[in-house]
Write a protein that holds these residues in place. Structure first.
Motif, PDB file in Angstrom:
ATOM      1  N   ILE A 122       0.866  -1.173   0.000  1.00 40.48           N
ATOM      2  CA  ILE A 122       0.000   0.000   0.000  1.00 40.48           C
ATOM      3  C   ILE A 122       0.903   1.223   0.000  1.00 40.48           C
ATOM      4  N   ASP A 123       0.812   2.021  -1.056  1.00 39.12           N
ATOM      5  CA  ASP A 123       1.710   3.171  -1.185  1.00 39.12           C
ATOM      6  C   ASP A 123       1.213   4.030  -2.347  1.00 39.12           C
ATOM      7  N   PRO A 124       0.962   5.317  -2.122  1.00 40.75           N
ATOM      8  CA  PRO A 124       0.481   6.164  -3.219  1.00 40.75           C
ATOM      9  C   PRO A 124       1.535   6.482  -4.267  1.00 40.75           C
ATOM     10  N   TYR A 125       2.802   6.113  -4.010  1.00 39.96           N
ATOM     11  CA  TYR A 125       3.874   6.499  -4.922  1.00 39.96           C
ATOM     12  C   TYR A 125       4.551   5.308  -5.606  1.00 39.96           C
ATOM     13  N   LEU A 126       3.894   4.173  -5.658  1.00 40.47           N
ATOM     14  CA  LEU A 126       4.449   3.031  -6.386  1.00 40.47           C
ATOM     15  C   LEU A 126       4.609   3.396  -7.860  1.00 40.47           C
ATOM     16  N   ASP A 127       5.764   3.047  -8.441  1.00 37.21           N
ATOM     17  CA  ASP A 127       6.010   3.394  -9.842  1.00 37.21           C
ATOM     18  C   ASP A 127       6.911   2.351 -10.488  1.00 37.21           C
ATOM     19  N   ALA A 128       7.409   2.645 -11.681  1.00 36.62           N
ATOM     20  CA  ALA A 128       8.249   1.694 -12.409  1.00 36.62           C
ATOM     21  C   ALA A 128       9.526   1.366 -11.639  1.00 36.62           C
ATOM     22  N   VAL A 144       1.133 -10.998  -6.013  1.00 37.11           N
ATOM     23  CA  VAL A 144       1.478  -9.628  -5.619  1.00 37.11           C
ATOM     24  C   VAL A 144       0.277  -8.725  -5.860  1.00 37.11           C
ATOM     25  N   ARG A 145      -0.055  -7.916  -4.852  1.00 39.05           N
ATOM     26  CA  ARG A 145      -1.129  -6.933  -4.989  1.00 39.05           C
ATOM     27  C   ARG A 145      -0.571  -5.551  -4.663  1.00 39.05           C
ATOM     28  N   LEU A 146      -0.855  -4.596  -5.525  1.00 42.96           N
ATOM     29  CA  LEU A 146      -0.371  -3.228  -5.356  1.00 42.96           C
ATOM     30  C   LEU A 146      -1.577  -2.302  -5.248  1.00 42.96           C
ATOM     31  N   LEU A 147      -1.696  -1.630  -4.116  1.00 45.23           N
ATOM     32  CA  LEU A 147      -2.808  -0.708  -3.885  1.00 45.23           C
ATOM     33  C   LEU A 147      -2.264   0.707  -3.902  1.00 45.23           C
ATOM     34  N   GLY A 148      -2.673   1.476  -4.914  1.00 48.60           N
ATOM     35  CA  GLY A 148      -2.168   2.837  -5.065  1.00 48.60           C
ATOM     36  C   GLY A 148      -1.000   2.867  -6.020  1.00 48.60           C
ATOM     37  N   GLY A 149      -0.541   4.073  -6.326  1.00 48.20           N
ATOM     38  CA  GLY A 149       0.625   4.183  -7.187  1.00 48.20           C
ATOM     39  C   GLY A 149       0.479   5.256  -8.241  1.00 48.20           C
ATOM     40  N   LYS A 150       1.586   5.525  -8.909  1.00 43.44           N
ATOM     41  CA  LYS A 150       1.601   6.429 -10.057  1.00 43.44           C
ATOM     42  C   LYS A 150       1.337   5.564 -11.283  1.00 43.44           C
ATOM     43  N   PHE A 151       0.060   5.415 -11.605  1.00 39.60           N
ATOM     44  CA  PHE A 151      -0.362   4.386 -12.547  1.00 39.60           C
ATOM     45  C   PHE A 151       0.212   4.576 -13.948  1.00 39.60           C
ATOM     46  N   SER A 168       2.047 -13.326 -11.130  1.00 37.05           N
ATOM     47  CA  SER A 168       0.728 -12.733 -10.915  1.00 37.05           C
ATOM     48  C   SER A 168       0.853 -11.429 -10.137  1.00 37.05           C
ATOM     49  N   VAL A 169       0.471 -10.324 -10.767  1.00 32.48           N
ATOM     50  CA  VAL A 169       0.479  -9.016 -10.112  1.00 32.48           C
ATOM     51  C   VAL A 169      -0.835  -8.316 -10.433  1.00 32.48           C
ATOM     52  N   GLU A 170      -1.483  -7.777  -9.413  1.00 34.81           N
ATOM     53  CA  GLU A 170      -2.701  -6.993  -9.596  1.00 34.81           C
ATOM     54  C   GLU A 170      -2.473  -5.583  -9.064  1.00 34.81           C
ATOM     55  N   ILE A 171      -3.108  -4.615  -9.707  1.00 33.27           N
ATOM     56  CA  ILE A 171      -3.023  -3.220  -9.267  1.00 33.27           C
ATOM     57  C   ILE A 171      -4.437  -2.676  -9.124  1.00 33.27           C
ATOM     58  N   ARG A 172      -4.692  -1.990  -8.008  1.00 31.34           N
ATOM     59  CA  ARG A 172      -5.987  -1.345  -7.816  1.00 31.34           C
ATOM     60  C   ARG A 172      -5.792   0.051  -7.233  1.00 31.34           C
ATOM     61  N   TYR A 221      -7.574  -2.309   4.953  1.00 33.12           N
ATOM     62  CA  TYR A 221      -6.996  -2.282   3.610  1.00 33.12           C
ATOM     63  C   TYR A 221      -7.487  -3.428   2.737  1.00 33.12           C
ATOM     64  N   GLU A 222      -7.897  -4.534   3.322  1.00 28.18           N
ATOM     65  CA  GLU A 222      -8.526  -5.579   2.514  1.00 28.18           C
ATOM     66  C   GLU A 222      -9.869  -5.083   1.982  1.00 28.18           C
ATOM     67  N   THR A 223     -10.587  -4.319   2.794  1.00 25.81           N
ATOM     68  CA  THR A 223     -11.850  -3.739   2.339  1.00 25.81           C
ATOM     69  C   THR A 223     -11.605  -2.734   1.220  1.00 25.81           C
ATOM     70  N   ARG A 224     -10.582  -1.905   1.387  1.00 27.70           N
ATOM     71  CA  ARG A 224     -10.260  -0.931   0.344  1.00 27.70           C
ATOM     72  C   ARG A 224      -9.822  -1.638  -0.935  1.00 27.70           C
ATOM     73  N   TRP A 225      -9.128  -2.750  -0.780  1.00 28.41           N
ATOM     74  CA  TRP A 225      -8.720  -3.527  -1.953  1.00 28.41           C
ATOM     75  C   TRP A 225      -9.949  -4.066  -2.683  1.00 28.41           C
ATOM     76  N   GLU A 226     -10.876  -4.649  -1.938  1.00 28.37           N
ATOM     77  CA  GLU A 226     -12.066  -5.233  -2.555  1.00 28.37           C
ATOM     78  C   GLU A 226     -12.897  -4.176  -3.286  1.00 28.37           C
ATOM     79  N   LYS A 227     -12.924  -2.964  -2.759  1.00 30.10           N
ATOM     80  CA  LYS A 227     -13.721  -1.896  -3.355  1.00 30.10           C
ATOM     81  C   LYS A 227     -12.936  -1.069  -4.375  1.00 30.10           C
ATOM     82  N   GLY A 228     -11.652  -1.348  -4.507  1.00 29.62           N
ATOM     83  CA  GLY A 228     -10.801  -0.547  -5.380  1.00 29.62           C
ATOM     84  C   GLY A 228     -11.088  -0.748  -6.858  1.00 29.62           C
ATOM     85  N   VAL A 229     -10.697   0.239  -7.633  1.00 31.69           N
ATOM     86  CA  VAL A 229     -10.844   0.192  -9.090  1.00 31.69           C
ATOM     87  C   VAL A 229      -9.666  -0.586  -9.675  1.00 31.69           C
TER      88      VAL A 229
END
Length: 233
Positions: A122-128, A144-151, A168-172, A221-229
């Motif tokens: 969980i990090d708003p600044y995840l990037d390449a 791997v699950r990534l919540l947040g980031g510089k998409f 397997s990597v997911e981003i929301r 954060y699991e709830t935020r993951w489930e509701k994430g885009v």
């Protein structure tokens, strides 16, 4: 042969880190690895963990059931590691001075390598840069699950990484985020005082093992993951 707690911890971490690929679990390499696990639990005098392992081990012979049994065995090894670490060191907490970027990276790497089934960042600044720095240290059979980031930069980097390595990597996106956490196997949680890609680059920071507040943080954060885009795949 008696081993110190430090030696037991080192051996358990070695076995977790150097586990064979699932298709090799019943060949010579896999059989040797399994024998080492039995020996570890015997020397550690953990008859309970050895019993759990021996119950699961026959399922590794089946190409169908091994996909369910191996993750459970890895969790048993991780349980021993977690218990030894807590006994020896207490909750993990690292204070890292500004400029000590390798020390920060190495602390996060060690956490990542303990994952056996699932890891959530969980990090708003995840990037390449985050992808190239940390994802190679996630074992190939861990989701791997990534919540947040510089998409804009994160998604293309993850796409190329997944295609090259077959992982397997997911981003929301769950909206505004402020904190930085890494959740390992839904059983351990660590908070970073800085973004994972910039830890200790310009300021002092800490990595703290979360214990008392673990369950509510995980649930939140699991709830935020489930509701994430969904951003990827």
């Amino acid at each position: 042969m008696a081993l110190t707690e430090q030696q037991l911890l080192a051996q358990a971490e070695y076995l977790l880190r150097n586990r064979p690929k699932i298709d090799d679990i019943d060949n010579e390499e896999g059989l040797a690895w399994r024998a080492d696990i039995r020996a570890l639990f015997t020397i550690a005098n953990r008859i309970d963990l050895k019993s759990e392992f021996l119950t699961l081990e026959p399922r590794l012979k089946s190409s169908t059931f091994r996909y369910d049994a191996l993750p459970q065995i890895l969790v048993i090894i991780q349980q021993l590691i977690s218990e030894l670490r807590l006994k020896m060191f207490g909750p993990i907490s690292s204070a890292i001075s500004s400029g000590q970027m390798f020390d920060y990276f190495d602390s996060v790497r060690k956490i990542i390598e303990t994952a056996t089934k699932d890891i959530l960042f969980i990090d708003p600044y995840l990037d390449a840069e985050f992808v190239s720095r940390y994802l190679p240290h996630v074992h190939s059979d861990v989701s791997v699950r990534l919540l947040g980031g510089k998409f804009k930069t994160l998604v293309p980097a993850v796409d190329m990484y997944c295609k090259q390595h077959g992982v397997s990597v997911e981003i929301r996106d769950s909206g505004e985020l402020h904190d930085r956490f890494v959740m390992v196997d839904k059983t351990n949680c660590y908070q970073s005082g800085a973004s994972f890609k910039d830890g200790a680059k310009k300021a002092d920071t800490i990595i703290t093992g979360i214990t008392d507040a673990f369950e509510p943080i995980l649930d939140m954060y699991e709830t935020r993951w489930e509701k994430g885009v969904v951003k990827y795949p």
